[in-house]
Design a protein around this motif. Structure first.
Motif, short mmCIF file in Angstrom:
data_model
loop_
_atom_site.label_atom_id
_atom_site.label_comp_id
_atom_site.label_asym_id
_atom_site.label_seq_id
_atom_site.Cartn_x
_atom_site.Cartn_y
_atom_site.Cartn_z
N LYS A 1 0.90 -1.30 0.16
CA LYS A 1 0.07 0.10 -0.03
C LYS A 1 0.82 1.21 -0.08
O LYS A 1 0.48 2.38 -0.60
CB LYS A 1 -1.07 -0.09 1.26
N ASN A 2 1.91 1.28 0.60
CA ASN A 2 2.68 2.51 0.77
C ASN A 2 3.60 2.51 -0.49
O ASN A 2 3.42 3.71 -1.04
CB ASN A 2 3.97 2.08 2.01
N LYS A 3 3.73 1.76 -1.13
CA LYS A 3 4.54 1.60 -2.46
C LYS A 3 3.53 2.04 -3.44
O LYS A 3 4.05 3.03 -4.46
CB LYS A 3 5.21 0.35 -2.68
N GLN A 4 2.35 1.60 -3.30
CA GLN A 4 1.37 2.12 -4.15
C GLN A 4 0.99 3.69 -4.26
O GLN A 4 0.85 4.29 -5.05
CB GLN A 4 0.18 1.22 -4.23
N GLU A 5 0.98 4.23 -2.97
CA GLU A 5 0.92 5.45 -2.57
C GLU A 5 1.82 6.24 -3.22
O GLU A 5 1.47 7.44 -3.70
CB GLU A 5 0.55 5.52 -1.04
N GLU A 6 2.98 6.01 -3.11
CA GLU A 6 4.23 6.59 -3.35
C GLU A 6 4.18 6.66 -5.03
O GLU A 6 4.52 7.91 -5.60
CB GLU A 6 5.61 5.87 -3.01
N LEU A 7 3.66 5.57 -5.72
CA LEU A 7 3.64 5.64 -7.12
C LEU A 7 2.64 6.58 -7.57
O LEU A 7 2.85 7.37 -8.54
CB LEU A 7 3.29 4.18 -7.80
N LYS A 8 1.65 6.59 -6.72
CA LYS A 8 0.35 7.42 -7.14
C LYS A 8 0.81 9.02 -6.97
O LYS A 8 0.62 9.88 -7.86
CB LYS A 8 -0.58 7.09 -6.26
N ASN A 9 1.69 9.35 -5.82
CA ASN A 9 2.18 10.44 -5.65
C ASN A 9 3.13 11.15 -6.53
O ASN A 9 3.06 12.19 -7.26
CB ASN A 9 2.96 10.57 -4.45
N LEU A 10 3.88 10.12 -7.39
CA LEU A 10 4.85 10.57 -8.14
C LEU A 10 4.00 10.78 -9.79
O LEU A 10 4.20 11.80 -10.36
CB LEU A 10 6.04 9.43 -8.63
N GLU A 11 3.18 9.90 -10.20
CA GLU A 11 2.20 10.22 -11.10
C GLU A 11 1.48 11.67 -11.20
O GLU A 11 1.33 12.34 -11.98
CB GLU A 11 1.25 8.93 -11.25
N GLN A 12 0.99 11.96 -9.93
CA GLN A 12 0.35 13.26 -9.68
C GLN A 12 1.42 14.29 -9.96
O GLN A 12 1.26 15.42 -10.33
CB GLN A 12 -0.26 13.29 -8.13
N GLN A 13 2.44 14.08 -9.44
CA GLN A 13 3.69 15.20 -9.66
C GLN A 13 4.30 15.31 -10.96
O GLN A 13 4.32 16.37 -11.24
CB GLN A 13 4.95 14.65 -8.84
N ARG A 14 4.02 14.10 -11.66
CA ARG A 14 4.14 14.36 -12.99
C ARG A 14 3.22 15.04 -13.86
O ARG A 14 3.33 15.92 -14.61
CB ARG A 14 4.29 12.98 -13.88
N GLU A 15 1.90 14.77 -13.47
CA GLU A 15 0.63 15.42 -14.18
C GLU A 15 0.83 17.07 -13.71
O GLU A 15 0.49 17.60 -14.62
CB GLU A 15 -0.65 14.78 -13.57
N ASP A 16 1.14 17.16 -12.56
CA ASP A 16 1.22 18.84 -12.13
C ASP A 16 2.53 19.55 -12.89
O ASP A 16 2.12 20.41 -13.31
CB ASP A 16 1.33 18.85 -10.75
N THR A 17 3.43 18.73 -13.09
CA THR A 17 4.57 19.49 -13.83
C THR A 17 4.17 19.68 -15.39
O THR A 17 4.59 20.70 -15.98
CB THR A 17 5.79 18.61 -13.47
N THR A 18 3.60 18.62 -15.71
CA THR A 18 3.22 18.43 -17.12
C THR A 18 2.14 19.78 -17.43
O THR A 18 2.38 20.84 -18.34
CB THR A 18 2.40 17.43 -17.69
N LYS A 19 1.14 20.09 -16.69
CA LYS A 19 0.49 21.26 -16.73
C LYS A 19 1.14 22.43 -16.80
O LYS A 19 0.47 23.30 -17.29
CB LYS A 19 -0.63 21.12 -15.45
N MET A 20 2.09 22.56 -15.83
CA MET A 20 2.86 23.71 -15.65
C MET A 20 3.43 24.21 -16.90
O MET A 20 3.50 25.31 -17.28
CB MET A 20 3.86 23.83 -14.51
N VAL A 21 4.10 23.03 -17.52
CA VAL A 21 5.00 23.24 -19.00
C VAL A 21 3.87 23.66 -19.87
O VAL A 21 4.04 24.56 -20.76
CB VAL A 21 5.43 21.77 -19.41
N GLU A 22 2.52 23.01 -19.89
CA GLU A 22 1.55 23.15 -21.01
C GLU A 22 1.01 24.67 -20.71
O GLU A 22 0.68 25.40 -21.93
CB GLU A 22 0.30 22.35 -20.83
N GLU A 23 1.09 25.30 -19.56
CA GLU A 23 0.70 26.62 -19.10
C GLU A 23 1.56 27.73 -19.81
O GLU A 23 1.29 28.84 -19.58
CB GLU A 23 0.14 26.83 -17.74
N PHE A 24 2.57 27.44 -20.26
CA PHE A 24 3.60 28.48 -20.55
C PHE A 24 3.32 29.09 -21.95
O PHE A 24 2.64 28.39 -22.79
CB PHE A 24 5.10 27.89 -20.96
#
Length: 543
Positions: A520-543
């Motif tokens: 469960k911990n590792k799955q949560e960590e993976l989910k957080n990383l994927e959310q981090q990637r999504e957020d970073t991608t949105k920041m790039v898209e907003e340029f």
């Protein structure tokens, strides 16, 4: 001279030196180095815009931060009232650019007359104070309202103004065109509309100047000597614009009147109307007139004249069309300029016709005459986020520019890259291209493209600007692109860890009591990383 500025600060002016001071506790930090660093970051964001004056140094004295400026050949904004309206209008273009930069970069500017200075040598206006992370601007005035106020103050005697229509008695110059100019400014609902009002005023000023010159020219041609001599002057008529001739004539007159050693010379007409001149001239005139009628009016005389003056007549017709446009009869102006034919117009008039086609949404016609008009058309669709209309247009005309812009609106990164071979890039298109490469993990190909584009550099200022725009976009986005790479690497590693942990959970021989909790911990960590990637991608898209 000291004046209060930005509520808690003071501005002191001594010749070319300007110092703005404000208590340190009014800044986000009381550390001078931190404030200086935040200020420099803002200058970079503004791309050292020439419409802003930047401090040479920031020092601390008696619990105040002091911003020092050195502005050569500058006068305070209210000095603009000493100028004629025809000189004021070109300066107002700088205020429009300041307002546009403020809106585009989300940078609050202090719209106060003490915050603006006229650079007499550069013939522009510069703003001193603007918001940055370390300093707040204590005013909620929007750029549009501030711009309107300064324009009104520049042509009236008002000391301050709430945006309203000033009375005629308030105007420095009592002229109908200035009353109408201010009325149009007040009706504007955006900075772009005010820019259009100023451009129209400039066109009208040019028309008036050229008409004044034409009237002088016609008066000179009414005499026999004037008509007879115009053939000798035809070369100048063909090669020099009306506005250039006006400037030349006014300059020569001012040079004469301002020269101490100038001695008034008798004109040719003064000489020929003297007793001696008349005695010499009469026989010559008789011979010329006889020759004129025998040879059917000097058959070859004026062949070049006709071309030159037909050209000037054409110019005057165009100016009349502009007057119709400025007076609000746009449909008539559209029709008449169109009827003259694109190929029969001068370069600037061709550009105006294209702009009018775009105003009327005649996009296909505009692009058929000038393929580069696709850049402006694409910008308009991108600004309005009108994907449906842009897609319809791309089906009607073959334009890489429009295909590029449509792909950008659809976030079709492969489509952007496929149509990347454009002749020029503005900031928006440069960022769209860099984002497309970065979000598809093609930074190496991006580097190749930029290097290839740099080879097109012909040494011109325009080419240099293009390269700077691309390099700036590449530099800004690359940081986030590198973050995405790191996140992707972490995601792959975490996926492997999750997979291995899932295997442990399924393994009945594995007696580890914490194995499910670990999964469960590792799955949560993976989910957080994927959310981090999504957020970073949105920041790039907003340029």
């Amino acid at each position: 001279m000291k004046s209060q500025l930005n509520r808690f600060g003071e501005i002191e002016i001594a010749k070319n030196n300007i110092v703005y001071s404000m208590p340190v506790n009014r800044f986000s930090s009381e550390d001078r180095d931190t404030i200086e660093e935040l200020y420099k970051n803002k200058l970079i964001q503004l791309d050292y815009n020439e419409n802003f004056a930047f401090a040479n140094s920031i020092t601390e004295l008696r619990a105040h931060f002091m911003f020092s400026y050195e502005l050569k050949d500058c006068v305070n904004f209210m000095s603009i009232r000493k100028l004629r309206f025809e000189e004021v209008v070109p300066l107002l273009k700088a205020l429009v650019q300041i307002a546009k930069t403020s809106e585009e970069t989300n940078t609050r500017v202090l719209w106060n007359t003490n915050n603006f200075f006229i650079n007499m040598s550069e013939k522009t206006i510069q703003a001193i104070l603007f918001e940055f992370e370390g300093m707040e601007i204590y005013s909620n005035k929007k750029s549009l309202d501030g711009l309107k106020e300064l324009i009104i103050l520049s042509v009236t005697t008002l000391s301050n103004v709430i945006v309203k229509k000033p009375s005629k008695i308030d105007f420095i110059e009592k002229r109908e065109e200035i009353y109408q100019f201010i009325e149009d400014v007040l009706k504007a609902t955006s900075v772009d509309q005010i820019e259009a009002v100023i451009e129209n005023a400039l066109a009208l000023i040019e028309v008036a100047a050229e008409r004044e010159y034409e009237e002088k020219l016609q008066k000179k041609q009414k005499t026999f000597i004037g008509r007879f001599s115009k053939n000798k002057k035809v070369e100048n008529v063909q090669s020099v614009s009306l506005s250039d001739k006006i400037k030349k004539e006014l300059f020569e007159e001012s040079q004469k009147s301002g020269s101490k050693g100038y001695k008034e010379k008798k004109s040719f007409m003064d000489k020929v109307t003297s007793p001696t001149g008349i005695a010499v001239l009469v026989p010559i005139v008789l011979v010329v007139m006889v020759g004129y009628f025998i040879t059917d009016g000097f058959t070859d005389f004026g062949s070049k004249d006709k071309t030159a003056y037909a050209k000037e007549k054409n110019e005057l017709k165009v100016k009349d069309i502009y007057i119709d446009y400025l007076n609000g009869d746009k449909e008539k102006a559209y029709s008449e300029l169109d009827s003259m034919g694109y190929d029969n117009l001068a370069g600037d008039d061709q550009d105006m016709l294209i702009k009018w086609y775009i105003e009327q949404k005649k996009y296909v016609k505009a692009i058929s005459l000038d393929k580069d008009s696709a850049y402006l058309i694409g910008d308009n669709f991108a600004k309005d986020k009108d994907k449906a209309s842009l897609e319809q247009l791309t089906n009607q005309v073959d334009s890489k520019v429009l295909k590029f812009d449509l792909a950008a609106l659809n976030k079709d990164y492969e489509g952007i890259i496929a149509n990347q071979d454009l002749d020029k890039f503005n900031k928006r298109r440069a960022y769209e291209l860099v984002k497309a490469y970065s979000l598809t993990n093609n930074e190496d190909d991006l580097e190749k493209f930029v290097n290839k584009f740099e080879k097109k550099d012909d040494g011109s200022e325009a080419a240099q600007k293009q390269i700077e725009i691309l390099q700036d976009a590449q530099s800004t986005v690359s940081t986030y692109a590198d973050n995405l790479k790191d996140i992707d690497k972490q995601i792959e590693e975490k996926k492997k860890e999750v997979k291995d942990q899932e295997a442990k959970v399924k393994d009945k021989n594995n007696k580890d009591e914490n194995k499910e909790e670990e999964l469960k911990n590792k799955q949560e960590e993976l989910k957080n990383l994927e959310q981090q990637r999504e957020d970073t991608t949105k920041m790039v898209e907003e340029f």
